[in-house]
Design a protein around this motif. Structure first.
Motif: not given
Length: 273
Positions: A133-134, A182-184, A199-202, A209-210
């Protein structure tokens, strides 16, 4: 790192193992047709020494060594030797040779990547993109340009994604990103402290995380749920430009986009028209 590079750069070989390394580097095409006993005769080393050598260069025995060398030899299709990633030409090369080496380096990098990438993993990632979705993209420097390219491709088929360009805003974004998003992240070396903070925060927020990166061991890996590794060929401080790394990462992005496109082929084709 590719196996021929590991052989060339290994500083912990015995005298007998150095002779094995030299023979392999000088005769890679011949070695892939040899048995371990034929290599033993050619290098005056025992079969057990060759087995120890294989462990030192991080392969599972002589058969695996030959398989990996064979894969890398595919990149010799347009050149008799591998092109060096950091400095792909010398000061005495002609203009024609410079142009040829740059072309061959890009082809070499893409072949290395294609031969090592896990297609099923890219299918999983593509489905994550399709279903998300995001979507949020992160990168800096050369990797930011690759993020922009992926975002542009997704926009063309109606998939929204967010990309913040400024580093300070990226940190703020990582702290406010939806938990079900979703993080790329694209980072070839995975060494920047900024990317690590993001990336730590995410990871703390619980997002998926990808990471698309090069070296198998770098600080970002432990904070990613999926890690796509491309074969690293360039050194951060010694390279003249991001030739092979850009080609490798671009190929991964292009494959992911093509897979996403394929899931709704006719619909996406209509969107382009």
């Amino acid at each position: 790192m590719l196996v021929l590079d590991r052989i060339k750069d290994n500083k912990h070989l015995s005298d007998s193992e150095v002779k094995i390394a030299q023979y392999i580097l000088e005769n890679p095409k011949k070695v892939i047709e040899m048995t371990i006993f034929e290599l033993s005769d050619a290098t005056y080393a025992s079969a057990s020494t060759i087995t120890r050598f294989c462990r030192k260069v991080e392969v599972d025995g002589f058969s695996d060594l030959k398989l990996q060398i064979a894969k890398e030899l595919n990149t010799y299709a347009l050149s008799d030797t591998r092109i060096k990633g950091n400095l792909p030409f010398t000061k005495i090369d002609s203009h024609q040779n410079i142009a040829s080496n740059i072309m061959n380096l890009n082809i070499q990098s893409m072949l290395d990547t294609y031969n090592n990438v896990d297609i099923e993993q890219l299918v999983r990632i593509s489905k994550d993109i399709q279903d998300a979705y995001d979507i949020n993209l992160y990168g800096s420097g050369q990797s930011l340009i690759l993020c922009e390219d992926l975002q542009y491709k997704l926009f063309r088929i109606g998939i929204d994604s967010n990309l913040v360009i400024q580093k300070g805003f990226q940190r703020l974004k990582s702290g406010s990103q939806r938990k079900d998003s979703l993080t790329i992240m694209i980072s070839y070396y995975g060494q920047g402290s900024h990317n690590l903070e993001v990336l730590k925060a995410l990871k703390e927020r619980g997002t998926k995380n990808i990471l698309i990166t090069g070296p198998k061991i770098n600080p970002l890996v432990e904070y990613a749920d999926e890690v796509v590794h491309v074969p690293p060929q360039e050194e951060l401080m010694e390279k003249m430009a991001s030739y092979s790394s850009r080609a490798a990462m671009q190929l991964v992005i292009d494959i992911i986009y093509a897979l996403v496109f394929s899931f709704n082929y006719e619909e996406n084709q209509a969107k382009l028209q």
